[in-house]
Structures are given as C-alpha cells and as structure tokens.
Design a protein around this motif. Structure first.
Motif, PDB file in Angstrom:
ATOM      1  N   LYS A  39       0.825  -1.196   0.067  1.00 55.04           N
ATOM      2  CA  LYS A  39       0.032  -0.031   0.086  1.00 55.04           C
ATOM      3  C   LYS A  39       0.834   1.300   0.078  1.00 55.04           C
ATOM      4  CE  LYS A  39      -4.287  -1.853   1.869  1.00 55.04           C
ATOM      5  NZ  LYS A  39      -5.312  -1.468   2.774  1.00 55.04           N
ATOM      6  N   TYR A  83      -5.872   3.508 -10.177  1.00 59.36           N
ATOM      7  CA  TYR A  83      -6.238   3.302  -8.950  1.00 59.36           C
ATOM      8  C   TYR A  83      -5.003   2.908  -7.947  1.00 59.36           C
ATOM      9  CZ  TYR A  83     -10.403   2.245 -11.585  1.00 59.36           C
ATOM     10  OH  TYR A  83     -11.325   2.430 -12.546  1.00 59.36           O
ATOM     11  N   VAL A  84      -4.940   3.490  -6.831  1.00 59.97           N
ATOM     12  CA  VAL A  84      -3.778   3.581  -6.042  1.00 59.97           C
ATOM     13  C   VAL A  84      -4.190   2.856  -4.674  1.00 59.97           C
ATOM     14  CG1 VAL A  84      -2.263   4.775  -4.709  1.00 59.97           C
ATOM     15  CG2 VAL A  84      -2.850   5.764  -6.994  1.00 59.97           C
ATOM     16  N   SER A  86      -4.115   2.563  -1.163  1.00 60.15           N
ATOM     17  CA  SER A  86      -3.766   3.437  -0.259  1.00 60.15           C
ATOM     18  C   SER A  86      -3.525   3.436   0.958  1.00 60.15           C
ATOM     19  CB  SER A  86      -4.451   4.941  -0.535  1.00 60.15           C
ATOM     20  OG  SER A  86      -4.535   5.462  -1.855  1.00 60.15           O
ATOM     21  N   PHE A  90      -3.533   8.587   3.205  1.00 56.76           N
ATOM     22  CA  PHE A  90      -2.675   8.881   2.105  1.00 56.76           C
ATOM     23  C   PHE A  90      -3.507   9.442   1.084  1.00 56.76           C
ATOM     24  CE2 PHE A  90      -0.785   8.080  -2.174  1.00 56.76           C
ATOM     25  CZ  PHE A  90       0.438   8.420  -1.939  1.00 56.76           C
ATOM     26  N   THR A  91      -3.186  10.833   0.806  1.00 54.85           N
ATOM     27  CA  THR A  91      -3.874  11.556  -0.284  1.00 54.85           C
ATOM     28  C   THR A  91      -3.149  12.109  -1.394  1.00 54.85           C
ATOM     29  OG1 THR A  91      -3.558  13.499   0.985  1.00 54.85           O
ATOM     30  CG2 THR A  91      -5.631  12.502   1.710  1.00 54.85           C
ATOM     31  N   GLN A  92      -2.141  11.442  -1.780  1.00 59.85           N
ATOM     32  CA  GLN A  92      -1.213  11.954  -2.873  1.00 59.85           C
ATOM     33  C   GLN A  92      -1.396  10.884  -4.187  1.00 59.85           C
ATOM     34  OE1 GLN A  92       2.185  12.605  -0.072  1.00 59.85           O
ATOM     35  NE2 GLN A  92       2.329  14.345  -1.426  1.00 59.85           N
ATOM     36  N   GLN A  93      -2.704  10.396  -4.371  1.00 56.50           N
ATOM     37  CA  GLN A  93      -2.790   9.658  -5.358  1.00 56.50           C
ATOM     38  C   GLN A  93      -2.528  10.405  -6.871  1.00 56.50           C
ATOM     39  OE1 GLN A  93      -5.171  10.143  -3.084  1.00 56.50           O
ATOM     40  NE2 GLN A  93      -5.148   8.262  -2.135  1.00 56.50           N
ATOM     41  N   SER A 118      -7.557   9.926 -10.794  1.00 57.74           N
ATOM     42  CA  SER A 118      -6.735   9.208  -9.774  1.00 57.74           C
ATOM     43  C   SER A 118      -7.509   8.693  -8.528  1.00 57.74           C
ATOM     44  CB  SER A 118      -5.471   9.794  -9.401  1.00 57.74           C
ATOM     45  OG  SER A 118      -4.620  10.552 -10.445  1.00 57.74           O
ATOM     46  N   GLY A 120      -7.978   6.638  -4.919  1.00 54.35           N
ATOM     47  CA  GLY A 120      -7.610   5.777  -3.913  1.00 54.35           C
ATOM     48  C   GLY A 120      -8.506   4.608  -3.394  1.00 54.35           C
ATOM     49  N   VAL A 130      -0.759  -0.298  -7.600  1.00 55.16           N
ATOM     50  CA  VAL A 130      -1.295   0.715  -8.632  1.00 55.16           C
ATOM     51  C   VAL A 130      -2.005  -0.179  -9.663  1.00 55.16           C
ATOM     52  CG1 VAL A 130      -0.827   2.225 -10.509  1.00 55.16           C
ATOM     53  CG2 VAL A 130       0.582   2.239  -8.398  1.00 55.16           C
TER      54      VAL A 130
END
Length: 140
Positions: A39, A83-84, A86, A90-93, A118, A120, A130
């Motif tokens: 993650k 798709y990340v 996360s 975490f908010t930096q997708q 982007s 999460g 990812v």
C-alpha cells in the motif's frame, strides 16, 4: 519494451471499437510476477509507486500495440484512470499517477497527453499498489 500480460480472468486485455482502444486494468507485473506490492503511504513510497504506475503505462501501450498488430498506432491517449492502493490518510494519489502520465508523454510526446482520474482504493488484485486502465484513439 514491455510484453503483453495475459488477463487474469475471463476478459480481453483490449477491445478496439470505432477507432478507440479500451485497455483493461494493468497491474505492475511481468508475466505472472508482480513487480511491486503493498500500500502506498505504508510499505510503498511515492517514488516506487510512480515507477509501478510507469510500468502500468508501458503495459497499456504494449497491449494496444499487440491488439493493433504494430507499434506506433496510437493517435492520442484520451483517458487514463489510475487506482492506488492507499494506506489510511494517504491523499497523494495524483502524485503517484504522475509516474504514468510522465511515461506516456515521454514515450508518445503530445499523443500521450490525456485526461486523468486518480482514485485511492483499499485493495487491488494480487496486492498491487497501482492499477491503470486507458482509452486511446488508434489507427487500424
């Protein structure tokens, strides 16, 4: 250059309809081997996640090249959805997905410029950090 990964289920890697290629989600893998796992924001840092996203972009291009029967048939990348996986908080997708966007522009120039979303998510298949899908205009 990346080879084309076989789908992990009963679906096609690419469908071309009306000059538009719809590419199924690509994980950062080579064959059956997942190259990145975990993650983002926990056990995967942004730099590694960007590399994973870039690999996914390479795999999308490879899938299109395979489906069209040759390289350089992409007229324009239209849309990328990333798709990340996360970690909580975490908010930096979008920073992660810059890895894919930068790779597309590096490889395709202006034809690689695209719209993007982007997202999460809690989990992705096989524990990937990812997954990327793409829509592109192509020449037959």
């Amino acid at each position: 250059m990346s080879s084309v990964n076989k789908p992990g289920g009963n679906y096609l890697p690419v469908i071309i309809h009306g000059g538009i290629a719809y590419v199924s989600g690509q994980l950062p893998r080579r064959g059956e081997d997942l190259m990145y796992a975990g993650k983002v924001g926990a056990n995967v840092d942004i730099a590694a996640a960007q590399e994973a996203a870039a690999l996914c972009a390479d795999l999308c291009i490879a899938a299109i090249n395979h489906a069209t029967g040759g390289a350089d048939r992409i007229v324009q990348v239209l849309q990328v959805v990333g798709y990340v996986a996360s970690a909580p908080g975490f908010t930096q997708q979008s920073q992660v997905m810059n890895g894919a966007s930068d790779r597309l522009i590096e490889r395709l120039g202006d034809r690689g410029r695209h719209t993007r979303t982007s997202v999460g998510v809690a989990e992705l298949p096989r524990g990937a950090p990812v997954e990327l899908n793409m829509i592109a205009a192509v020449r037959s």
